[in-house]
Scaffold this motif. Sequence first.
Motif, PDB file in Angstrom:
ATOM      1  N   ALA A 296     -15.205  26.611  49.895  1.00 51.91           N
ATOM      2  CA  ALA A 296     -14.870  26.974  51.269  1.00 51.91           C
ATOM      3  C   ALA A 296     -15.806  28.088  51.735  1.00 51.91           C
ATOM      4  CB  ALA A 296     -13.418  27.430  51.360  1.00 51.91           C
ATOM      5  N   ILE A 297     -16.545  27.830  52.798  1.00 46.61           N
ATOM      6  CA  ILE A 297     -17.441  28.835  53.380  1.00 46.61           C
ATOM      7  C   ILE A 297     -17.097  28.976  54.859  1.00 46.61           C
ATOM      8  CG2 ILE A 297     -19.831  29.442  53.927  1.00 46.61           C
ATOM      9  CD1 ILE A 297     -19.257  29.623  50.973  1.00 46.61           C
TER      10      ILE A 297
ATOM     11  N   ILE B 297     -25.760  25.883  61.118  1.00 43.85           N
ATOM     12  CA  ILE B 297     -24.925  27.081  60.987  1.00 43.85           C
ATOM     13  C   ILE B 297     -24.958  27.588  59.551  1.00 43.85           C
ATOM     14  CG2 ILE B 297     -22.564  27.977  61.222  1.00 43.85           C
ATOM     15  CD1 ILE B 297     -22.138  25.698  63.315  1.00 43.85           C
ATOM     16  N   LEU B 298     -24.792  26.696  58.582  1.00 45.77           N
ATOM     17  CA  LEU B 298     -24.805  27.114  57.179  1.00 45.77           C
ATOM     18  C   LEU B 298     -26.189  27.591  56.750  1.00 45.77           C
ATOM     19  CD1 LEU B 298     -22.329  27.080  55.219  1.00 45.77           C
ATOM     20  CD2 LEU B 298     -22.009  25.811  57.347  1.00 45.77           C
ATOM     21  N   LEU B 299     -27.236  27.011  57.333  1.00 43.34           N
ATOM     22  CA  LEU B 299     -28.578  27.513  57.032  1.00 43.34           C
ATOM     23  C   LEU B 299     -28.730  28.937  57.551  1.00 43.34           C
ATOM     24  CD1 LEU B 299     -31.400  27.025  55.896  1.00 43.34           C
ATOM     25  CD2 LEU B 299     -32.063  26.120  58.141  1.00 43.34           C
ATOM     26  N   ALA B 300     -28.189  29.204  58.722  1.00 40.06           N
ATOM     27  CA  ALA B 300     -28.226  30.566  59.262  1.00 40.06           C
ATOM     28  C   ALA B 300     -27.465  31.525  58.346  1.00 40.06           C
ATOM     29  CB  ALA B 300     -27.651  30.589  60.673  1.00 40.06           C
TER      30      ALA B 300
ATOM     31  N   ASP C 136     -18.675  34.973  52.835  1.00 35.43           N
ATOM     32  CA  ASP C 136     -18.502  33.950  51.797  1.00 35.43           C
ATOM     33  C   ASP C 136     -19.843  33.544  51.204  1.00 35.43           C
ATOM     34  OD1 ASP C 136     -15.706  33.808  52.087  1.00 35.43           O
ATOM     35  OD2 ASP C 136     -15.889  32.380  53.745  1.00 35.43           O
ATOM     36  N   MET C 137     -20.850  33.383  52.048  1.00 32.23           N
ATOM     37  CA  MET C 137     -22.165  32.976  51.557  1.00 32.23           C
ATOM     38  C   MET C 137     -22.767  34.070  50.674  1.00 32.23           C
ATOM     39  SD  MET C 137     -24.168  30.275  51.716  1.00 32.23           S
ATOM     40  CE  MET C 137     -24.013  29.368  53.258  1.00 32.23           C
TER      41      MET C 137
ATOM     42  N   SER D 272     -15.262  22.831  55.761  1.00 33.36           N
ATOM     43  CA  SER D 272     -16.617  23.316  56.024  1.00 33.36           C
ATOM     44  C   SER D 272     -17.521  22.190  56.504  1.00 33.36           C
ATOM     45  CB  SER D 272     -17.211  23.951  54.762  1.00 33.36           C
ATOM     46  OG  SER D 272     -16.459  25.066  54.331  1.00 33.36           O
ATOM     47  N   LEU D 273     -17.399  21.011  55.899  1.00 32.48           N
ATOM     48  CA  LEU D 273     -18.217  19.871  56.303  1.00 32.48           C
ATOM     49  C   LEU D 273     -17.920  19.426  57.733  1.00 32.48           C
ATOM     50  CD1 LEU D 273     -17.981  17.729  53.044  1.00 32.48           C
ATOM     51  CD2 LEU D 273     -19.968  19.011  53.829  1.00 32.48           C
TER      52      LEU D 273
END
Length: 545
Positions: free
Chosen positions: A124-125, A155-158, A130-131, A103-104
């Motif tokens: 793992a996202i 992307i993860l903020l979205a 997953d979020m 993910s990182l």
Amino acid sequence: MAVRPKPPEEATEPAFRTLSGEPVRELYTPEDLPEGIGGPEDPIGHPGAYPFTRGIHSSMYRGRLWTMRQFAGFGTSEETNERFLYLLAHGQTGLSTAFDMPSLMGHDSDHERSLGEVGREGVAIDTLDDMQTLFSGIDLGEVSVSMTINAPAAILLAFYVAAAESDPAHPTGPEHLSGTIQADILKEYIAQKEWCFPIDPAMRLCGDMIEWCTHRMPRWHPISISGYHIREAGSTAQQELAFTLKDGLTYVEQAVERGLDVDEFAPRLSFFFNAQIDFFEEIAKYRAARRIWARELRETFGAKDPRSWQMRFHAQTAGVSLTAQQPLNNIVRTTIEALAGVLGGTQSLHTNSYDEALALPTEEAVTIALRTQQMIAHETGVTSTVDPLGGSYFVEALTDEMEARAYEYFAKIDELGGMVDAVKLNYPQREIADAAFTLQREIDAEERVVVGVNRYVLADEQPIPTLRIDAALEPKQIGRLQAARARRDGAAVERALAALREDAAHEDRNLMDPLLACARAHASEGEIVQSLQQVFGDYTETPVF
């Protein structure tokens, strides 16, 4: 168990230096206090007032304790959700999310480079699904969330925004979300080495987040400018301070160049510092950081709002100080480091678990780490008065020295053309590598004592139980990803990714809304990263020796 002490004849006289190598005098007196005390530009001043040397709030912990966070994440989102609920039930007041290496790095769990790493070092996202599972049963309008991710942070903020707005129990719009996403891309090239794109487009994405959050997420900190990883890579305290602040000032400069008023976004910038084992040096570092930031924001960038001058920071005890040998000793190390963070005025604190040099922490170790913070808060009395070490001859002298060293580094970085150019020229990377080599050489030569490692070693040390990540979690996560792909609208995903690539090709377009569209369409993180790489390219580091 027998302890094998170092024979007296082999002992060497310790040098009186800080962990960073700065000399420490035998005695400090009133002559070591800074000039101007009591004047209009008092460098110490009062808590809650410029230059905030003594803290950003007038009452500090008498009014409100720091946020107690514990970094958590492993396996799939289901396992980490269970850990989150456990921590909240045991008194934690904010969540701090650790992501796994794929993910990182912007890889999906079924990518060839993800093999053996899925869910190992964090959660793992891969998709919005997953979020949503990660924060199931948690009211995101009430709980502050920190996410430690950088290259794919936008992307993860979205994903996070889309998960919050679609929560069936507690639907929450972005304007009500509070927390922080790390998103400090410069320190990735400097220290942590997790990237997806070349430096310039990565900086663009960082700016897009700051701009978007300024207008849409007023309670959110869109970047946590991080010295933690710089210090973990082997820097001195002075290097951590200087490089971190210069990174932060570079992000401010970029946002101002985009047309944002500094007072629109600066109050939502936050910092993330290491809490190392050299107690007084660390306290001085935090005090110098606040003073420098206040001065630069007011005088260099013309900020008028006092909130823009206030440096808000999270501290985490030093992972690099933990030892695999005699791991219970790490409880003591962590306590000392946490106390330095508190006496240095942190707004948020994570305490490492004693077994983290060996594996992800067990629930017992996590609980002890959290109890450490709670005992400091409620049993020691250090929260009863504001900045109890303010005015200490030693601490004030160290603070001044730390500030002077930071400005020396600023001058050198400016000579190289600024922080982005300095990173491209590998300047901070070389400085950190040299500092790390020097410290390790001192430890190897026993010039610097590390208890249980090069002195007071146990001859018959027994291993402790550690957390083992079930190997079955990797195929489980891959199955979750494949199921998410199977049930989504594939055509909608392709349209969203195509629109993202189109916008990415135009530098004047903010990419947060296109990224949100991709998240809502259930595009995976890896698919989004690969789409952007078609426009941005990727990055290969020039090694530094």
